[in-house]
Design a protein around this motif. Sequence first.
Motif, PDB file in Angstrom:
ATOM      1  N   ASP A   1       0.846  -1.176   0.115  1.00  0.00           N
ATOM      2  CA  ASP A   1       0.241  -0.042   0.109  1.00  0.00           C
ATOM      3  C   ASP A   1       0.830   1.065   0.003  1.00  0.00           C
ATOM      4  OD1 ASP A   1      -2.942   0.994   1.414  1.00  0.00           O
ATOM      5  OD2 ASP A   1      -1.132   2.347   1.848  1.00  0.00           O
ATOM      6  N   VAL A   2       0.745   2.283  -1.175  1.00  0.00           N
ATOM      7  CA  VAL A   2       1.596   3.160  -0.906  1.00  0.00           C
ATOM      8  C   VAL A   2       1.775   4.053   0.323  1.00  0.00           C
ATOM      9  CG1 VAL A   2       2.218   5.402  -2.180  1.00  0.00           C
ATOM     10  CG2 VAL A   2       0.999   3.657  -3.726  1.00  0.00           C
TER      11      VAL A   2
ATOM     12  N   SER B   1      10.006   7.877  -5.714  1.00  0.00           N
ATOM     13  CA  SER B   1       9.818   6.809  -6.840  1.00  0.00           C
ATOM     14  C   SER B   1      11.146   6.101  -6.754  1.00  0.00           C
ATOM     15  CB  SER B   1       9.658   7.717  -8.147  1.00  0.00           C
ATOM     16  OG  SER B   1      10.602   8.475  -8.436  1.00  0.00           O
TER      17      SER B   1
ATOM     18  N   LEU C   1       8.471   2.490  -5.889  1.00  0.00           N
ATOM     19  CA  LEU C   1       7.201   3.264  -6.355  1.00  0.00           C
ATOM     20  C   LEU C   1       7.600   3.591  -7.699  1.00  0.00           C
ATOM     21  CD1 LEU C   1       6.348   5.512  -3.434  1.00  0.00           C
ATOM     22  CD2 LEU C   1       5.236   3.495  -4.210  1.00  0.00           C
ATOM     23  N   THR C   2       6.579   3.666  -8.719  1.00  0.00           N
ATOM     24  CA  THR C   2       6.900   4.198 -10.038  1.00  0.00           C
ATOM     25  C   THR C   2       6.767   5.566 -10.081  1.00  0.00           C
ATOM     26  OG1 THR C   2       4.246   4.296 -10.540  1.00  0.00           O
ATOM     27  CG2 THR C   2       5.256   2.171 -11.056  1.00  0.00           C
TER      28      THR C   2
ATOM     29  N   THR D   1       2.778   5.102  -7.877  1.00  0.00           N
ATOM     30  CA  THR D   1       1.854   3.780  -7.697  1.00  0.00           C
ATOM     31  C   THR D   1       2.999   2.667  -7.328  1.00  0.00           C
ATOM     32  OG1 THR D   1       2.054   3.357 -10.159  1.00  0.00           O
ATOM     33  CG2 THR D   1       0.029   4.357  -9.303  1.00  0.00           C
ATOM     34  N   ILE D   2       2.462   1.760  -6.848  1.00  0.00           N
ATOM     35  CA  ILE D   2       3.244   0.769  -6.339  1.00  0.00           C
ATOM     36  C   ILE D   2       4.124   0.031  -7.690  1.00  0.00           C
ATOM     37  CG2 ILE D   2       3.543  -1.808  -5.503  1.00  0.00           C
ATOM     38  CD1 ILE D   2       1.219  -0.756  -3.464  1.00  0.00           C
ATOM     39  N   HIS D   3       5.424  -0.126  -7.620  1.00  0.00           N
ATOM     40  CA  HIS D   3       6.171  -0.779  -8.696  1.00  0.00           C
ATOM     41  C   HIS D   3       6.203  -2.196  -8.254  1.00  0.00           C
ATOM     42  CE1 HIS D   3       9.564  -1.936 -11.452  1.00  0.00           C
ATOM     43  NE2 HIS D   3       9.339  -0.493 -11.834  1.00  0.00           N
ATOM     44  N   LYS D   4       5.538  -3.046  -9.013  1.00  0.00           N
ATOM     45  CA  LYS D   4       5.257  -4.412  -8.701  1.00  0.00           C
ATOM     46  C   LYS D   4       6.554  -5.316  -8.556  1.00  0.00           C
ATOM     47  CE  LYS D   4       0.621  -5.667  -9.301  1.00  0.00           C
ATOM     48  NZ  LYS D   4      -0.602  -5.636 -10.012  1.00  0.00           N
TER      49      LYS D   4
END
Length: 459
Positions: free
Chosen positions: A338-339, A351, A361-362, A366-369
């Motif tokens: 969760d961010v 990021s 994070l991107t 958002t979350i960098h998978k």
Amino acid sequence: MLEEKSDVIEKEYEIVNKKITYEELLENIAKLKNKEKIENIWYLIYQYYKNDSNWNKKLNQDLEGLKYTNLPQKLEQRNIEKLYGNKLTTSISRLEKYRNCPFSYYLQYGLKLKEKEKLQVHNFDTGSFMHEIIDEFFEYVNQEKLELAELEKEQIEKIVENIIDNKLTLNKNYIFKATEKYKLLVRRLKRVVSQSLKYIIETIIYSDFSIEGTEVEFGENGKYEPIILNLEDGKKVEIKGKIDRIDTANEEDGKYLRIIDYKSSSRNIDLNEVYAGLQIQLLTYTDAICKQEDIMPAGVFYFSLLEQMEKAEKRISEEEIEEKIRKAFRMKGLIVADVKIIKMNDNTLNSGSSKLVPAGLTKAGTIHKKWTNGVSSEEFKILQDYIYKTIKDISKEILSGKIDINPYNKSGKTPCEYCEYKAICGFNPRYKNNKYRFIDKMSQDDVIIKMSKELGCKK
Ligand code: SF4
């Protein structure tokens, strides 16, 4: 025109001389017992040795030997009661040990067999020694009301040096001061602990978390209640244990918890191992604390206490070396993806990949998978529920007297490698019914789906 042949994959028997042929005859008889087909010639060869007065006696003895089995019987009820009673008091690491191999659990915790202890310096447990030093370091920082963020590298080294020197002077058990070899070991320990502490401190000061406790115990006199689960027939399992460190963060929406385990090896969380019951410790403790204190989980992490050295192809600057080492010290484990929670664990991260926790994070925030080893809060809940099912399953198996020789095998890695009971169990995968329990290699999503299906079936 010679043709090359190999019997590596499919063994080809050849009648060469009496001794070798005799060994091969035994292998063929064993195959026959396992209902495998053998060539007709081996019936004639058997007659040959049977009629030979020099071999007849040995043949009879070896045929008796082929009946041997090393498989243990299930324990009888009266013995189970003598060993465990109606309440199994245990720890998570012991339950994990049962899943490593039930027979080794029985020998170690049922029969309590131990290797004869020798007073040797190499028995010195550097892992626990480093744990103690880290705990004492934080105790000292607390007592002296020092600010972690203001501690300089040299100051950390000095405090560590004093703690280690005091410990060695006060405790006569540390007999390793005498030789040059162990003076070197002490110097290395001082270096490793100081280096580790520098990065442990970064994981605290660059996060919203602060240390809530170190060496925190579950049990009668511990900070937390023991975990007690009811099984069938009035039986119970009571779990006690200790956690290296727990951190909490107070946020607007409530309190969050993360658990940190110090390891003197490199360790990560693999959900396949969680599913197999081999790695359930940190998740169990997280769940127990969250329930006892009404806190939300943020992650479970391993911090590796290993001296980090980095290779470089070309000449690199001090800063680049520092970056590489910092990366090597990044905690491994599982974060709640969760961010907000990622940023709570690393408040310098906007990021890219975090230098502190296994998350990224991107550019869009958002979350960098790929960079994140995490699960959603819903998935974390499934893991927690599944772990309780695992604990109950293992406890029931122990209390039913199941002591199978059944070690796991994960891509060739098995607990037999370092098991001190090898000579007792005589495990040999070539024997009939001596089998490994192979651990699947599923994707994280597949493990979670499998767990939730099993939980669904239960309900
Ligand atoms: S050697 Fe392997 S099979 Fe035998 S008790 Fe140890 S872990 Fe189990």
